[in-house]
Design an enzyme around this catalytic site. Structure first.
Site, PDB file in Angstrom:
ATOM      1  N   GLU A 147       0.835  -1.209   0.000  1.00 43.97           N
ATOM      2  CA  GLU A 147       0.000   0.000   0.000  1.00 43.97           C
ATOM      3  C   GLU A 147       0.863   1.249   0.000  1.00 43.97           C
ATOM      4  OE1 GLU A 147      -3.039  -0.088  -0.587  1.00 43.97           O
ATOM      5  OE2 GLU A 147      -3.890  -1.956   0.192  1.00 43.97           O
ATOM      6  N   ASP A 294      -4.439  -9.606  -8.524  1.00 41.14           N
ATOM      7  CA  ASP A 294      -4.801  -8.618  -9.552  1.00 41.14           C
ATOM      8  C   ASP A 294      -3.662  -7.805 -10.170  1.00 41.14           C
ATOM      9  OD1 ASP A 294      -4.549  -7.410  -7.057  1.00 41.14           O
ATOM     10  OD2 ASP A 294      -6.493  -6.419  -7.052  1.00 41.14           O
ATOM     11  N   GLU A 388     -18.569  -6.247  -2.270  1.00 43.36           N
ATOM     12  CA  GLU A 388     -17.178  -6.702  -2.164  1.00 43.36           C
ATOM     13  C   GLU A 388     -17.011  -8.106  -2.746  1.00 43.36           C
ATOM     14  OE1 GLU A 388     -15.045  -4.633  -2.138  1.00 43.36           O
ATOM     15  OE2 GLU A 388     -13.558  -4.942  -0.635  1.00 43.36           O
ATOM     16  N   GLU A 406     -12.411   0.351  -9.372  1.00 46.36           N
ATOM     17  CA  GLU A 406     -12.026  -0.545 -10.472  1.00 46.36           C
ATOM     18  C   GLU A 406     -13.034  -0.558 -11.617  1.00 46.36           C
ATOM     19  OE1 GLU A 406     -11.521  -1.192  -7.348  1.00 46.36           O
ATOM     20  OE2 GLU A 406      -9.440  -1.830  -7.162  1.00 46.36           O
ATOM     21  N   THR A 492      -1.390   1.171 -10.744  1.00 47.05           N
ATOM     22  CA  THR A 492      -2.595   0.511 -10.247  1.00 47.05           C
ATOM     23  C   THR A 492      -3.416   1.445  -9.357  1.00 47.05           C
ATOM     24  OG1 THR A 492      -3.437  -1.522  -9.264  1.00 47.05           O
ATOM     25  CG2 THR A 492      -1.542  -0.506  -8.161  1.00 47.05           C
TER      26      THR A 492
HETATM   27  C1  DMJ Z   1      -6.404   0.438  -5.036  1.00 47.70           C
HETATM   28  O1  DMJ Z   1      -5.675   0.833  -3.923  1.00 47.70           O
HETATM   29  C2  DMJ Z   1      -5.508  -0.158  -6.065  1.00 47.70           C
HETATM   30  O2  DMJ Z   1      -6.162  -0.082  -7.279  1.00 47.70           O
HETATM   31  C3  DMJ Z   1      -5.110  -1.570  -5.783  1.00 47.70           C
HETATM   32  O3  DMJ Z   1      -4.387  -2.169  -6.805  1.00 47.70           O
HETATM   33  C4  DMJ Z   1      -6.273  -2.445  -5.442  1.00 47.70           C
HETATM   34  N1  DMJ Z   1      -7.464  -1.732  -5.314  1.00 47.70           N
HETATM   35  C5  DMJ Z   1      -7.486  -0.514  -4.580  1.00 47.70           C
HETATM   36  C6  DMJ Z   1      -8.827   0.143  -4.691  1.00 47.70           C
HETATM   37  O4  DMJ Z   1      -9.874  -0.740  -4.702  1.00 47.70           O
END
Ligand code: DMJ
EC number: 3.2.1.113
Length: 934
Positions: A147, A294, A388, A406, A492
């Site tokens: 994160e 993912d 979720e 997303e 991401t």
């Molecule tokens: C984000 O922090 C990023 O996209 C991460 O890769 C996974 N998803 C969260 C938001 O849902």
């Protein structure tokens, strides 16, 4: 280590792209070129309407960002219900999700480049100054490496990328001298100790001040990490290396990726969800494209785009091939086992996989992207947001929704690829739902339960980093953005990194990688970013034609158990194997099938029936495998039934000024009194009862008469409280928890039990609020005196006439609630807690499983024996409609198999020992998955 000269040796003029870099840019560009191809299809949206929606997005961003800055900053996040900052250590721990909070003003850093995309250059300049002035990266806090990388390192780098772009334009940021980059480098060095493992995979957490090893670090004992956690570093780390010349970051991220690649399951080419960072063994062997994996896939493809290294594309294509073969069952994406990829590992999907259609667009594989996106959109239309997790028959599995971006991301990319105005309409719906259901006076609140519309006191930083970017860009024309978005790639977390990095400080070019691939296999380009002029040559209705057959896929689906069926049986015309949901213990034919599968029925003394499987007694290995699947389904069904016997949560909605229905609190139901799911909601003003615990006759009946009484938990039974307020003339009751700080964010749902006697005399509705949610009502009374609430099973739409009454100042009034105004109460607790339906799981029924390795057992109660368990499910459908989807899936599955000589049913027939070993692994995997937090 040499470092390229600080003050942006790459500063004031953007380097020219090298020839291969044009390939990378083209890969990104192919996303946008289709917009000019469209000449027909769904009615186009006028420029005016697009602008109106764009302005709406700007206003929403101001509401979210403004409230964060005013009421939460410098805290990491805004708590939009209590209108204050979330400071780690000062709020009850929410577990892993708090590991994103490092006391580094997370939301501000995550919002930096959004400000520029949204054309708020002045605010960006102010925000950068605040980051440089206020943010400390040296706090004694244990944070998630993943994160911190995607949100903070990515946020600083995205901010730096746009700061130098603005500086070069000559108007803003003229004072900027790479300060954000220096902070990013400082943070990069702080994360490096996490990579001190023999595998090169990083530890999942690190202490920002003390690293990993020091005793004060309070971390470093973890053995496992998720694949995405270890595989989502390359973009930020390579950018940091290339911006600064310090190659170590890119080296470490590459090493981690190389290790994951080496560890892929060699026959399926899939990766598991978690891996041991010391041994490299897969800990969780289930595999999908959502939670836990993912962005590993996302970064392989994007690393190729940004860095131009063919080996990343090779790896991505190899995995993609496996995903499309095993996991993709259009429109579904279902997890499988890495070593047994033809068997599904779950019967539900998680919301994180909604990014995948966007990635498929980048890959150039548009058809399945359109299909999955359409399925997701229908789930959203059903529940207003993507829960979720949701089952393969589209029921809610995990009901919360933390305003994830997303789906908006995929919508943006699909619009860019197809130019189909349908996707603009989708974006419009997302905006409407956010404003209607998630907007509160102090920001936007996550949904606690999409079914009830109740809120959670959280607004995650990714909401500002991603959601507003994608929504704004969806409606923006080129001239609405002050720079060329096509010169950048999205990380991401939707942070922007410039494509010119591909040719800068390339010291770790492909020749240095450890990949076994040296040559590119051209066949792997089959699915890669085709020219969109060729994609939709003469058919502007292409996307619509793909969506059309799926238009009722969600509404018309039936509850299902395990989807993949034995294709062989269908080909030979034989009956499909017995499904647990169809089983009837009184049907002799079913009993015969059970016997063939090695399953015996044992009648227990207490009247329950136990099913036990001895695979060795099955008629054949195929029957044994059918038996295993049957048992697995039976355990899932029985767990599902137990969940359904729990009462669902309820909602308390504050409808008076200045809330006007916008604040919805999650409430626990009562097992007595008026059932709000069967009756109309109850609406009334609230009044505190005297005595506050409601344990004796009320001394203020005149105050509670005709109102909803507030009572404190404790000192007597809930039913007694209910009787006392009912006798005083209350039309409903809200019991507020006396455990200070308790909250529905951190505690499982609470159900109020009766007193063990007949409670039919209680006719008013009773709901339970944890202390934090209760405080919101108590504060409101203090502030506004007259507070009206609605008790219901599901939040109702805000009332337009009430909204119209709203004065411009009213929002500020409620925003002025401060932390000090949040009351809490505390006294003794007693009585019955019940687990939330969300909390109970397969794990909670270990007694259902036989301890013996070779036996599998499940118990069903007498009432379940003769009934079809699916009758209890909330989704109903017509027979014909059910078979449609099943057939689609079957056909798809058959086509896959037929067209792929490498995959045959025969391959799936395993020796009994191996089936039994796998079965035990399945059970473990299910147990872990159920425990897992997204
Ligand atoms: C984000 O922090 C990023 O996209 C991460 O890769 C996974 N998803 C969260 C938001 O849902």
């Amino acid at each position: 280590m040499s470092e390229a000269g600080g003050g942006r040796g790459f500063g004031s003029s953007v380097p020219q792209r090298a020839p291969w870099s044009l390939v990378a840019a083209a890969a990104a560009l192919c996303l946008v070129s289709a917009t000019s191809v469209w000449t027909a299809g769904a009615s186009p949206m006028s420029r005016e309407e697009k602008q109106k929606l764009g302005n709406q997005v700007l206003e929403m961003f101001d509401h979210a960002y403004g409230n964060y800055m005013e009421h939460a900053y410098p805290a990491d996040e805004l708590m939009p219900l209590t209108c204050r900052g979330r400071v780690r250590g000062q709020e009850p721990s929410r577990g892993d999700v708090d590991d994103a909070l490092g006391k580094f003003s997370l939301t501000l850093i995550d919002s930096l480049d959004t400000l520029v995309v949204l054309n708020k250059t002045k605010e960006f300049e102010d925000a950068v100054r605040k980051v440089l002035r206020d943010v400390n990266l040296d706090n004694d806090v244990v944070v998630s490496v993943f994160e911190t990388n995607i949100r903070v390192l990515g946020g600083l780098l995205g901010g730096h990328s746009l700061a130098i772009m603005l500086k070069e334009k000559g108007e803003y940021m003229q004072w900027y001298n790479d300060e954000l980059l220096q902070m990013a480098k400082q943070l990069g060095y702080k994360l490096l100790p996490a990579f001190n493992t023999t595998s090169g995979l990083p530890y999942p957490r690190i202490n920002l001040k003390f690293g990993i090893r020091k005793p004060e670090a309070r971390t470093g004992t973890e053995t496992d990490t998720c694949t995405a956690c270890a595989g989502t570093l390359i973009l930020e780390f390579a950018a940091l290396s290339r911006f600064t010349g310090a190659t170590i970051f890119e080296e470490y991220a590459r090493k981690a990726l190389d290790f994951l690649w080496e560890k892929r399951q060699r026959s399926s080419n899939l990766v598991g969800v978690t891996i041991n960072i010391h041994t490299g063994d897969w800990v969780r062997k289930d595999s999908g494209v959502g939670a836990g994996i993912d962005s590993y896939y996302e970064y392989l493809l994007k690393a190729y785009v940004l860095l131009g290294d063919d080996s990343f594309l090779e790896r991505f294509n190899t995995h993609y091939d496996a995903i499309m073969r095993y996991i993709s069952q259009p429109p579904l994406l279902l997890d499988v086992h890495i070593h047994k990829p033809m068997l599904n590992a779950r019967t539900w999907m998680d919301a994180l996989l909604a990014f995948f259609p966007g990635l498929q667009v980048l890959k150039g594989d548009i058809r399945p992207a359109i299909e999955t996106h359409e399925m997701l959109y229908q789930v959203i239309k059903k529940h207003n947001f993507l829960p979720e997790a949701f089952t393969t028959d589209f029921r809610v599995h995990w009901a919360q929704h933390p305003l994830r971006p997303e789906f908006a991301e995929s919508t943006y990319f699909l619009y860019k690829a197809t130019g189909d105005p349908y996707y603009l309409e989708v974006g419009k719906t997302l905006i409407e739902n956010l404003n209607k259901y998630a907007r509160v006076p102090c920001g936007f609140a996550a949904m606690k339960d999409v079914r009830t519309g109740s809120h959670e006191d959280r607004m995650d930083s990714f909401f500002l980093a991603e959601m507003f970017k994608y929504l704004y860009l969806l409606f923006a024309d080129k001239e609405d953005v002050i720079f060329d978005i096509e010169d950048y790639i999205f990380t991401t977390e939707a942070h922007l990194l410039p494509l010119w990095l591909s040719t800068t400080n390339q010291r770790l070019s492909k020749k240095n990688t450890t990949s076994e691939y040296t040559e590119l296999d051209d066949s792997n380009f089959d699915w890669t970013c085709p020219n969109t002029q060729i994609l939709f040559p003469n058919d502007p209705l292409y996307a619509q034609s793909i969506r059309e057959p799926l238009k009722n896929v969600v509404d018309k689906s039936c509850p299902r158990g395990i989807i993949r069926v034995r294709e062989e049986s269908f080909r030979s015309g034989a009956k499909p194997p017995l499904r647990a949901r169809d089983f009837m213990a009184t049907n002799p034919e079913h009993l015969e099938i059970l016997k063939k599968m090695g399953v015996s029925l044992i009648h227990l003394k207490d009247g329950r029936v136990q099913l036990v499987q001895h695979a060795i007694q099955a008629a054949s290995s195929i029957d044994a495998e059918d038996g295993l699947r049957f048992m697995q389904e039976m355990i899932e069904l029985s767990s599902q039934q137990q969940k359904e016997q729990q009462l669902p949560p309820r909602a308390v909605q504050i409808v008076s000024h200045p809330f006007f229905g916008r604040v919805v609190l999650t409430a626990g139901p009562a097992q007595f009194g008026l059932d709000l799911s069967k009756h109309k909601e109850t609406r009334g003003f609230v009044a505190s009862s005297k005595p506050y615990n409601g344990c004796s006759e009320l001394t203020n009946p005149e105050s509670v008469m005709g109102k909803i009484a507030l009572i404190q938990r404790g000192q007597c039974m809930f039913a007694e409280k209910a009787r006392n307020i009912q006798n005083a003339g209350a039309i409903g009751g809200i019991v507020i928890d006396d455990n200070e700080g308790s909250s529905s964010d951190t505690a499982p749902l609470f159900q109020m039990a009766g007193d063990g006697k007949d409670t039919d005399d209680i006719t008013i509705p009773m709901l339970f609020l944890f202390s934090k949610e209760g405080s919101i009502i108590l504060d409101a009374i203090r502030e506004y005196e007259e507070v009206e609430v609605l008790l219901s099973d599901k939040a109702k739409d805000r009332e337009p006439e009430m909204e119209n009454e709203e004065q411009p100042s009213s929002e500020n009034d409620s925003q002025n609630q401060s932390a000090e105004q949040i009351a809490s109460s505390s006294q003794e607790v007693d009585l019955v807690d019940q687990e939330s339906p969300e909390e109970s799981s397969l794990n909670s029924h270990p007694e259902s499983l036989s301890p013996a390795d070779t036996d599998n057992a499940a118990s069903i109660s007498p009432s379940e024996q003769n009934s079809n368990p699916t009758e209890n499910h909330e989704t109903t459908s017509l027979d014909g409609e059910c078979t449609d989807l099943d057939n689609q899936l079957q056909e798809q599955s058959e086509t896959e198999e037929d067209s792929n000589p490498n995959v045959s049913w025969g391959k799936k027939v395993q020796p009994i020992d191996s089936i039994l070993a796998d079965w035990n692994e399945d059970i473990e995997a299910f147990e872990m998955m159920e425990k897992d937090e997204l």
